[in-house]
Motif scaffolding. Structure first.
Motif, mmCIF file in Angstrom:
data_model
loop_
_atom_site.group_PDB
_atom_site.id
_atom_site.type_symbol
_atom_site.label_atom_id
_atom_site.label_comp_id
_atom_site.label_asym_id
_atom_site.label_seq_id
_atom_site.Cartn_x
_atom_site.Cartn_y
_atom_site.Cartn_z
ATOM 1 N N ILE A 1 11.226 -43.208 12.738
ATOM 2 C CA ILE A 1 12.601 -43.032 12.299
ATOM 3 C C ILE A 1 13.446 -42.605 13.499
ATOM 4 O O ILE A 1 12.907 -42.296 14.569
ATOM 5 N N LYS A 2 14.745 -42.575 13.307
ATOM 6 C CA LYS A 2 15.654 -42.157 14.374
ATOM 7 C C LYS A 2 16.582 -41.090 13.814
ATOM 8 O O LYS A 2 17.124 -41.233 12.707
ATOM 9 N N ASP A 3 16.748 -39.986 14.566
ATOM 10 C CA ASP A 3 17.670 -38.958 14.098
ATOM 11 C C ASP A 3 19.110 -39.351 14.484
ATOM 12 O O ASP A 3 19.323 -40.299 15.246
ATOM 13 N N PRO A 4 20.117 -38.655 13.953
ATOM 14 C CA PRO A 4 21.505 -39.040 14.225
ATOM 15 C C PRO A 4 21.901 -38.958 15.691
ATOM 16 O O PRO A 4 22.882 -39.579 16.105
ATOM 17 N N ALA A 5 21.149 -38.182 16.486
ATOM 18 C CA ALA A 5 21.443 -38.088 17.914
ATOM 19 C C ALA A 5 20.889 -39.273 18.690
ATOM 20 O O ALA A 5 21.254 -39.485 19.844
ATOM 21 N N GLY A 6 19.983 -40.039 18.058
ATOM 22 C CA GLY A 6 19.397 -41.198 18.712
ATOM 23 C C GLY A 6 17.961 -41.021 19.157
ATOM 24 O O GLY A 6 17.361 -41.943 19.718
ATOM 25 N N ASN A 7 17.372 -39.836 18.928
ATOM 26 C CA ASN A 7 15.968 -39.621 19.264
ATOM 27 C C ASN A 7 15.067 -40.407 18.316
ATOM 28 O O ASN A 7 15.325 -40.461 17.106
ATOM 29 N N ILE A 8 14.003 -40.983 18.838
ATOM 30 C CA ILE A 8 13.021 -41.679 18.011
ATOM 31 C C ILE A 8 11.902 -40.704 17.667
ATOM 32 O O ILE A 8 11.325 -40.053 18.541
ATOM 33 N N LEU A 9 11.607 -40.589 16.382
ATOM 34 C CA LEU A 9 10.568 -39.690 15.887
ATOM 35 C C LEU A 9 9.437 -40.502 15.282
ATOM 36 O O LEU A 9 9.667 -41.514 14.614
ATOM 37 N N GLU A 10 8.217 -40.052 15.502
ATOM 38 C CA GLU A 10 7.047 -40.631 14.865
ATOM 39 C C GLU A 10 6.445 -39.587 13.938
ATOM 40 O O GLU A 10 6.009 -38.522 14.393
ATOM 41 N N LEU A 11 6.471 -39.879 12.639
ATOM 42 C CA LEU A 11 5.922 -38.977 11.632
ATOM 43 C C LEU A 11 4.533 -39.460 11.245
ATOM 44 O O LEU A 11 4.325 -40.646 11.009
ATOM 45 N N PHE A 12 3.594 -38.535 11.152
ATOM 46 C CA PHE A 12 2.230 -38.917 10.796
ATOM 47 C C PHE A 12 1.574 -37.779 10.011
ATOM 48 O O PHE A 12 2.067 -36.642 10.021
ATOM 49 N N THR A 13 0.490 -38.089 9.343
ATOM 50 C CA THR A 13 -0.229 -37.067 8.577
ATOM 51 C C THR A 13 -1.543 -36.637 9.228
ATOM 52 O O THR A 13 -1.975 -35.503 9.045
ATOM 53 N N GLU A 14 -2.169 -37.547 9.990
ATOM 54 C CA GLU A 14 -3.460 -37.215 10.591
ATOM 55 C C GLU A 14 -3.529 -37.730 12.027
ATOM 56 O O GLU A 14 -3.058 -38.830 12.323
ATOM 57 N N MET A 15 -4.153 -36.915 12.883
ATOM 58 C CA MET A 15 -4.417 -37.306 14.267
ATOM 59 C C MET A 15 -5.879 -37.005 14.574
ATOM 60 O O MET A 15 -6.424 -35.991 14.113
ATOM 61 N N GLU A 16 -6.496 -37.891 15.338
ATOM 62 C CA GLU A 16 -7.870 -37.622 15.772
ATOM 63 C C GLU A 16 -7.905 -36.329 16.583
ATOM 64 O O GLU A 16 -6.980 -36.017 17.327
ATOM 65 N N GLN A 17 -8.985 -35.575 16.431
ATOM 66 C CA GLN A 17 -9.139 -34.316 17.154
ATOM 67 C C GLN A 17 -10.467 -34.335 17.920
ATOM 68 O O GLN A 17 -11.472 -33.760 17.468
ATOM 69 N N PRO A 18 -10.470 -34.980 19.076
ATOM 70 C CA PRO A 18 -11.707 -35.063 19.850
ATOM 71 C C PRO A 18 -12.143 -33.737 20.449
ATOM 72 O O PRO A 18 -13.271 -33.625 20.943
#
Length: 294
Positions: free
Chosen positions: A106-123
């Motif tokens: 998604i993109k916030d109103p300032a123009g930053n691109i955000l990546e939303l996620f629920t899980e990330m690998e934890q090596p």
């Protein structure tokens, strides 16, 4: 009100002019460990996650993406539907980044691109054994055009709480967890990084971090000093791309249920509640570098 809830800032993905120098900085100076290198992009871990810093070679410096982890109570598809109701466009992606099987862009109103996620690998590559070795990536501060709309976006769409301000509109602090702030949104007519901040364990760690910087010919620009908003003791320096990096301890702990910060002996009043501060330093110290103009 949206049920979408972010609970932590997980990573920052940088466009970097000199990727080799930046990777050297994050490994040898900051003490991060490389978890993966793929197609020229380097993924660095603070110790547990697959990545907390991403270095992407580019012709100009910028932040490509900010990664935020959701609480997992909603699937990404459900999150997408809720955002759509609020008029927020999003793109659901699969395997767009190593370590994350799917994310919502998604993109916030300032123009930053955000990546939303629920899980990330934890090596669990482990903490570094040399360099500064922060406890975690703590917060991001950025200049924002449409800053009022941007503040409302993080509060209404992603579940952030507003904590403090410096001045009526200069610095605006928001959190998605118990940290005083995970975001600092600075009023501006442009959008770019103000600084990135990493938490250290205690005062001795902060002193040692300045020694590490000195050994690597990196001057401390500002601090140490105790801030007003957040009361963290902070020092600042430049990374190889001249991004401002904060190293901090003693950040206030927010209790949203009570609308106050956990009491500390250095608080000016008890209970301490979110407010508007007039200055940057609680100690009244003056420094050659004014962080308002970086």
């Amino acid at each position: 009100m949206s049920n979408v809830k972010v609970f932590r800032l997980a990573y920052a993905d940088f466009n970097v002019i000199n990727a080799e120098r930046m990777v050297e900085y994050y490994t040898n100076v900051m003490g991060y460990r490389i978890s993966e290198e793929q197609r020229g992009v380097t993924y660095l871990s603070n110790g547990l996650d697959h990545h907390n810093i991403v270095i992407t070679p580019a012709e100009t410096k910028a932040v490509r993406r900010y990664g935020y982890q959701l609480d997992g109570k909603l699937s990404l598809e459900e999150v997408q539907k809720q955002l759509h109701v609020q008029g927020i466009a999003s793109t659901l992606k699969s395997d767009a980044k190593p370590g994350i099987s799917s994310n919502l862009e998604i993109k916030d109103p300032a123009g930053n691109i955000l990546e939303l996620f629920t899980e990330m690998e934890q090596p669990a590559v482990g903490f570094g054994t040399s360099g500064i070795v922060p406890l975690k990536l703590g917060h991001i501060a950025f200049y924002a055009k449409n800053f009022k709309e941007t503040i409302n976006f993080y509060r209404d769409a992603l579940g952030f709480n507003f904590t403090d301000k410096i001045g009526e509109s200069f610095a605006n602090f928001l959190t998605c967890n118990s940290d005083h702030h995970v975001l600092n949104i600075v009023a501006s007519n442009e959008t770019r990084l103000h600084h990135i901040a990493f938490q250290l364990k205690d005062a001795s760690h902060q002193y040692a971090s300045s020694d590490v910087l000195t050994k690597n010919n990196i001057p401390v620009l500002w601090g140490p000093s105790r801030h007003t908003a957040g009361h963290n003791i902070a020092t600042y320096h430049h990374d190889p791309d001249k991004n401002v990096v904060e190293l901090f301890i003693d950040l206030d702990v927010f209790i949203p249920e009570l609308g106050i910060f956990e009491p500390r002996p250095w608080h000016e009043e008890l209970p301490l509640k979110p407010q508007i501060w007039e200055s940057l330093s609680a100690w009244g110290t003056e420094f050659e570098m004014d962080l308002a103009s970086v």
